[in-house]
Write a protein that holds these residues in place. Structure first.
Motif, PDB file in Angstrom:
ATOM      1  N   MET A   1       0.458  -9.545  -5.102  1.00 16.54           N
ATOM      2  CA  MET A   1      -0.142  -8.387  -5.411  1.00 16.54           C
ATOM      3  C   MET A   1       0.035  -7.299  -4.725  1.00 16.54           C
ATOM      4  O   MET A   1      -0.041  -6.075  -5.109  1.00 16.54           O
ATOM      5  N   LYS A   2       0.271  -7.486  -3.448  1.00 13.56           N
ATOM      6  CA  LYS A   2       0.691  -6.267  -2.352  1.00 13.56           C
ATOM      7  C   LYS A   2       2.144  -5.432  -2.906  1.00 13.56           C
ATOM      8  O   LYS A   2       2.030  -4.288  -2.705  1.00 13.56           O
ATOM      9  N   GLY A   3       2.797  -6.149  -3.499  1.00 16.94           N
ATOM     10  CA  GLY A   3       4.104  -5.533  -3.713  1.00 16.94           C
ATOM     11  C   GLY A   3       4.009  -4.636  -4.881  1.00 16.94           C
ATOM     12  O   GLY A   3       4.438  -3.684  -4.837  1.00 16.94           O
ATOM     13  N   GLN A   4       2.995  -5.190  -5.968  1.00 19.90           N
ATOM     14  CA  GLN A   4       2.638  -4.121  -6.914  1.00 19.90           C
ATOM     15  C   GLN A   4       2.094  -2.681  -6.422  1.00 19.90           C
ATOM     16  O   GLN A   4       2.175  -1.713  -7.228  1.00 19.90           O
ATOM     17  N   ALA A   5       1.028  -3.218  -5.326  1.00 17.20           N
ATOM     18  CA  ALA A   5       0.256  -1.894  -5.004  1.00 17.20           C
ATOM     19  C   ALA A   5       1.269  -0.829  -4.391  1.00 17.20           C
ATOM     20  O   ALA A   5       0.898   0.301  -4.377  1.00 17.20           O
ATOM     21  N   ASP A   6       2.211  -1.552  -3.522  1.00 19.61           N
ATOM     22  CA  ASP A   6       3.040  -0.541  -2.861  1.00 19.61           C
ATOM     23  C   ASP A   6       3.855   0.173  -3.651  1.00 19.61           C
ATOM     24  O   ASP A   6       4.160   1.367  -3.825  1.00 19.61           O
ATOM     25  N   THR A   7       4.272  -0.433  -4.791  1.00 20.83           N
ATOM     26  CA  THR A   7       5.220   0.498  -5.943  1.00 20.83           C
ATOM     27  C   THR A   7       4.188   1.464  -6.410  1.00 20.83           C
ATOM     28  O   THR A   7       4.759   2.610  -6.544  1.00 20.83           O
ATOM     29  N   ILE A   8       3.031   1.102  -7.193  1.00 23.29           N
ATOM     30  CA  ILE A   8       2.387   2.080  -7.731  1.00 23.29           C
ATOM     31  C   ILE A   8       2.010   3.372  -6.538  1.00 23.29           C
ATOM     32  O   ILE A   8       1.748   4.460  -6.906  1.00 23.29           O
ATOM     33  N   GLY A   9       1.597   2.913  -5.333  1.00 23.99           N
ATOM     34  CA  GLY A   9       1.309   3.611  -4.120  1.00 23.99           C
ATOM     35  C   GLY A   9       2.467   4.896  -4.092  1.00 23.99           C
ATOM     36  O   GLY A   9       2.188   6.046  -3.954  1.00 23.99           O
ATOM     37  N   ILE A  10       3.746   4.224  -4.162  1.00 23.80           N
ATOM     38  CA  ILE A  10       4.868   5.075  -3.684  1.00 23.80           C
ATOM     39  C   ILE A  10       5.063   6.216  -4.828  1.00 23.80           C
ATOM     40  O   ILE A  10       5.345   7.172  -4.649  1.00 23.80           O
ATOM     41  N   ALA A  11       4.968   5.601  -6.137  1.00 22.41           N
ATOM     42  CA  ALA A  11       5.134   6.502  -7.329  1.00 22.41           C
ATOM     43  C   ALA A  11       4.033   7.667  -7.235  1.00 22.41           C
ATOM     44  O   ALA A  11       4.416   8.656  -7.597  1.00 22.41           O
ATOM     45  N   MET A  12       2.892   7.274  -6.898  1.00 29.29           N
ATOM     46  CA  MET A  12       1.664   8.229  -6.847  1.00 29.29           C
ATOM     47  C   MET A  12       2.181   9.256  -5.932  1.00 29.29           C
ATOM     48  O   MET A  12       1.808  10.326  -5.831  1.00 29.29           O
ATOM     49  N   ARG A  13       2.533   8.958  -4.553  1.00 24.23           N
ATOM     50  CA  ARG A  13       2.852   9.754  -3.656  1.00 24.23           C
ATOM     51  C   ARG A  13       3.847  10.720  -3.855  1.00 24.23           C
ATOM     52  O   ARG A  13       3.690  11.956  -3.669  1.00 24.23           O
ATOM     53  N   VAL A  14       4.724  10.347  -4.541  1.00 23.28           N
ATOM     54  CA  VAL A  14       5.998  11.294  -4.947  1.00 23.28           C
ATOM     55  C   VAL A  14       5.625  12.009  -6.032  1.00 23.28           C
ATOM     56  O   VAL A  14       5.764  13.205  -6.068  1.00 23.28           O
ATOM     57  N   ALA A  15       4.497  11.615  -7.011  1.00 26.61           N
ATOM     58  CA  ALA A  15       4.130  12.658  -8.074  1.00 26.61           C
ATOM     59  C   ALA A  15       3.535  13.663  -7.389  1.00 26.61           C
ATOM     60  O   ALA A  15       3.386  14.969  -7.784  1.00 26.61           O
ATOM     61  N   LEU A  16       2.372  13.212  -6.493  1.00 26.12           N
ATOM     62  CA  LEU A  16       1.540  14.290  -5.669  1.00 26.12           C
ATOM     63  C   LEU A  16       2.337  15.148  -5.021  1.00 26.12           C
ATOM     64  O   LEU A  16       1.862  16.493  -4.992  1.00 26.12           O
ATOM     65  N   LEU A  17       3.281  14.901  -4.182  1.00 26.23           N
ATOM     66  CA  LEU A  17       3.917  15.677  -3.249  1.00 26.23           C
ATOM     67  C   LEU A  17       4.931  16.659  -4.219  1.00 26.23           C
ATOM     68  O   LEU A  17       5.174  17.772  -3.599  1.00 26.23           O
ATOM     69  N   GLY A  18       5.497  16.267  -5.293  1.00 24.98           N
ATOM     70  CA  GLY A  18       6.137  17.306  -6.073  1.00 24.98           C
ATOM     71  C   GLY A  18       5.094  18.392  -6.746  1.00 24.98           C
ATOM     72  O   GLY A  18       5.843  19.263  -7.300  1.00 24.98           O
TER      73      GLY A  18
END
Length: 126
Positions: free
Chosen positions: A1-18
């Motif tokens: 479950m941790k791998g999926q949370a990291d993937t979603i977290g990274i995608a959200m971070r990139v979207a917000l920083l953009g």
């Protein structure tokens, strides 16, 4: 479950920083240095590390177009954001931020940078 949370977290971070806008360095040109992976005698950091340090500089401006700035320093000594020659309408938030260290007196570092008001998303500054 941790791998999926990291993937979603990274995608959200990139979207917000953009979505964050501000003044940032969008292009750099080093005098007499051919590419990003060069090493320069008398400069402690690699060119790639200097680029990363430049990318972390926080700027404030009320001008919405590109402008050129210059860093021109002769060694030995530390190069900080205080050494950047800026137009009057651009302000550096932290004047003590480290850029690089010049170790020898014969070393002259000249960097031309282009600033622009745009998204602070993940972009290359080379």
């Amino acid at each position: 479950m941790k791998g999926q949370a990291d993937t979603i977290g990274i995608a959200m971070r990139v979207a917000l920083l953009g979505e964050i806008e501000g003044t940032c360095i969008i292009r750099t040109k080093f005098e007499k240095i051919p590419h990003e992976y060069s090493t320069v005698v008398g400069i402690q950091e690699l060119v790639h590390k200097i680029l990363m340090n430049l990318k972390e500089i926080v700027l404030r401006s009320n001008f919405y177009g590109p402008c050129d700035v210059l860093i021109c320093v002769k060694g030995p000594g530390y190069v900080t954001t205080q050494d950047i020659l800026l137009p009057s309408y651009v302000e550096i938030v932290d004047n003590t931020q480290h850029i690089t260290s010049l170790m020898e007196p014969i070393v002259r570092l000249a960097i031309c940078c282009v600033l622009d008001y745009k998204s602070r998303g993940i972009e290359d500054i080379i």
